[in-house]
Design an enzyme around this catalytic site. Structure first.
Site, PDB file in Angstrom:
ATOM      1  N   ARG A 265      42.353  43.664  48.331  1.00  0.00           N
ATOM      2  CA  ARG A 265      43.078  43.279  47.128  1.00  0.00           C
ATOM      3  C   ARG A 265      44.251  44.252  46.915  1.00  0.00           C
ATOM      4  NH1 ARG A 265      41.718  43.568  40.636  1.00  0.00           N
ATOM      5  NH2 ARG A 265      43.346  42.110  40.036  1.00  0.00           N
ATOM      6  N   HIS A 266      45.333  43.759  46.335  1.00  0.00           N
ATOM      7  CA  HIS A 266      46.501  44.592  46.055  1.00  0.00           C
ATOM      8  C   HIS A 266      46.163  45.700  45.048  1.00  0.00           C
ATOM      9  CE1 HIS A 266      46.862  42.678  42.111  1.00  0.00           C
ATOM     10  NE2 HIS A 266      46.676  41.514  42.721  1.00  0.00           N
TER      11      HIS A 266
ATOM     12  N   HIS B 147      44.745  38.814  47.023  1.00  0.00           N
ATOM     13  CA  HIS B 147      44.337  38.954  45.632  1.00  0.00           C
ATOM     14  C   HIS B 147      42.810  39.090  45.561  1.00  0.00           C
ATOM     15  CE1 HIS B 147      48.442  37.581  44.630  1.00  0.00           C
ATOM     16  NE2 HIS B 147      48.287  36.877  45.739  1.00  0.00           N
TER      17      HIS B 147
END
Length: 623
Positions: free
Chosen positions: A364-365, A550
């Site tokens: 995930r970012h 995400h």
């Protein structure tokens, strides 16, 4: 305490004094606790000791429901022990590892003897006498061994108990129900249907064969002592999710919960709209207080983890359970086998085995700027003439140039300064692990491209490896409500900003094919097709394919690899809510067995606390 109440509990106390065991109520009354709360504490802790009950009362001093007349809910189970239990626990662990968690993992190995029933706090000790009388009644005829016959269907796997042994066990359950009605005034419905010990329940149909193979290796003829165990649970939270705290948390605001490692928190999935992203609203089992808590400080616990063991009756030993200590488990543990720790890279041999396989690492970012400063973050950093400035150190030092100016960042926010730092930390950890990255794919969202770029910089690969932009792994567009469609930086803008992107990569889903407000099925299908394309575009060589996307991608991009159908939408939403910045899922290809397996990521976890905004003017006298 009112005179009537004093008289009532005096009668209860005198009744209990006449029993063979000394009353636990009097010492609590002598400590100054009201009788009704003292009895509640005794029922909630299994009537084990004055110390446990008084500790419970001290922890619940701010519990708003402390004075509510809410009884515990009780259940009676026949539980195996000895070598058979050890084999069942091995099956529990291996079935969870190979086929994921199913409903059977929520509770320890057992045969259900009755439906859950309620008992008033002041009558709980009479249930113990009912258990002893019922056990004594069938002790002489209780079978030395109980034959177990494997039964399998498309959604159930377990052992059935047939013939005479089943009749004797039902006789015991009926005797307990009768004694409980007489002694404790409880309405108990004994189990009269097929008696069974569940091995797996509500699993995915394609796992049936694997589960059957594991079950056939389980020989039910192993020696076993059968024990009838009386458990209780808080009836208010039966349909809630249970979380276990992993870390200590000290509240920053009055509406937040105090957490200590090991605390259990009950969470109602239908009430989470009140919580901000990354937070949940729950009730602490330890204190009874309700408040918000950071979800990434917790892990999902099993249903029976919060059950309290009261008393047991072991048939082969014929022991009086009212006069002995239960040494098999603590009051708040139920003997369920702990989940096996996922395989971690802890040695050179493990590392070499990992490097030798093809793998996929989904990340995930990092923290996005609007997550910290809200939806109106752009107004806080824009001058009247449309230029960017940095009002807080957690805003990025500068923003890349976009053709339409700052307004394009409104729906495509960048990383915060902390988000960039998180990404670099994760990249450094991957470098230390020695994992070999063979390709990198990113969602077109700026925060994902930035995260991928920072990771590559720490891996010293930013000049030799290009980022492949794959719109197919973008966030579920339903969560982009109210927008005609996401607006991302063009490849030319990305290259101008210094990002090395692959211009010749043909994505599985071109940008124009992303549907606004797509359904959950459309989203999961998109991710599955994108993963197929990603794997097909990479050579089948050892090393890790890095996918930066995400929180939702950790589930939607790995389940197709593992051969699992999409998760239930409600469970999916709850899972994504607790995915932290730089959360990772790691899958390895097991070519020998022709499948992919979930493994421990090569990078370490990243956990940190909140940091509130600071205003120096608060220190000015008179302000």
């Amino acid at each position: 305490m009112a005179a009537g109440e004093t008289q009532l509990y005096a009668k209860v106390s005198n009744k209990l004094k006449g029993r063979s065991t000394p009353s636990l109520l009097d010492p609590l009354l002598a400590l100054g606790f009201p009788a009704h709360t003292a009895l509640k504490a005794l029922a909630a802790t299994g009537r084990k000791s004055v110390e446990e009950a008084s500790s419970w009362l001290r922890c619940h001093c701010n519990d708003p429901s402390l004075d509510d007349p809410i009884p515990q809910e009780f259940g009676l189970f026949l539980c195996p022990s000895g070598p058979l239990l050890e084999k069942l626990q091995e099956f529990w662990s291996e079935s969870k590892r190979q086929c994921a968690k199913n409903r059977a993992h929520e509770v320890f190995p057992h045969v259900t003897l009755c439906d859950f029933f309620t008992c008033e706090d002041q009558k709980v000790e009479y249930l113990y006498e009912a258990l002893k009388r019922a056990g004594d009644r069938v002790l002489a005829s209780f079978p030395a061994t109980i034959p177990l016959v494997l039964h399998s269907s498309i959604s159930y796997l377990g052992f059935f108990i047939n013939d005479g042994p089943a009749d004797i066990i039902r006789e015991f359950a009926m005797a307990f129900a009768t004694e409980a009605a007489i002694l404790a005034d409880c309405s108990v419905k004994p189990c009269t249907k097929q008696l069974h010990l569940t091995l797996a329940h509500k699993f995915y149909p394609h796992h049936q064969r694997t589960l059957e193979q594991l079950a056939r290796a389980l020989h039910p003829g192993h020696p076993c002592q059968w024990t009838a165990a009386l458990f209780s649970r808080d009836m208010r939270f039966v349909h809630y999710q249970t979380l276990r705290a992993l870390f200590q948390y000290k509240p920053q605001n009055v509406d937040e919960l105090v957490l200590s490692p090991g605390d259990y928190v009950f969470v109602d999935p239908t009430e989470q709209e009140e919580a901000s992203e990354g937070w949940v609203l729950g009730t602490s089992q330890r204190t009874g207080c309700r408040g918000f808590l950071p979800e990434n400080y917790t892990e999902r616990a099993s249903e029976a983890d919060t059950w309290v063991k009261h008393r047991t009756y072991t048939f082969s030993l014929a022991m009086d359970t009212n006069s002995r200590k239960d040494t098999e488990a603590s009051g708040r543990r139920n003997g369920e086998p702990r989940s096996p720790a996922p395989r971690s890279i802890s040695s050179i041999q493990d590392l070499q085995a990992t490097i030798a396989r093809r793998s996929v690492l989904v990340v995930r970012h990092g923290e996005r700027v609007d997550q910290v400063f809200g939806k109106c973050w752009l107004r806080q950093c824009s001058t009247p003439d449309g230029k960017y400035y940095r009002p807080d150190l957690n805003f990025p030092r500068c923003l890349p140039r976009r053709n339409r100016g700052l307004r394009d960042f409104e729906h495509d926010p960048p990383l915060s300064s902390c988000g960039a730092f998180q990404a670099r930390l994760a990249g450094g950890s991957l470098l230390d692990s020695g994992v070999r990255i063979t390709a990198v794919f990113s969602s077109p969202a700026l925060r994902c491209v930035q995260t991928a770029n920072h990771i590559l910089e720490e891996l010293k690969l930013e000049k030799t490896m290009k980022i492949r932009i794959e719109p197919g792994i973008f966030e579920w567009t339903k969560w982009e409500a109210g927008r005609a469609g996401p607006s991302f930086m063009t490849q030319a803008e990305l290259r101008e900003a210094g990002f090395t992107v692959e211009p010749d990569y043909r994505p599985a889903f071109p940008l124009a094919s992303l549907l606004p407000a797509e359904s959950y099925t459309q989203y999961t299908d998109r991710c599955a097709r994108s993963m197929e394309r990603i794997l097909g575009s990479c050579p089948e060589e050892p090393g890790a394919i890095l996918i930066v996307s995400h929180g939702s991608a950790l589930d939607s991009c790995t389940r197709p690899l593992l051969g699992l159908p999409p998760r239930d939408c409600e469970d999916f939403v709850q899972l994504v809510r607790k995915t932290p910045a730089l959360g990772m899922c790691f899958c390895e290809e097991n070519r020998e067995e022709g499948r992919w397996e979930l493994a421990s990521p090569p990078a370490r976890t990243l956990t940190h606390g909140a940091n509130a905004a600071f205003n120096w003017r608060n220190w000015v006298p008179g302000s």
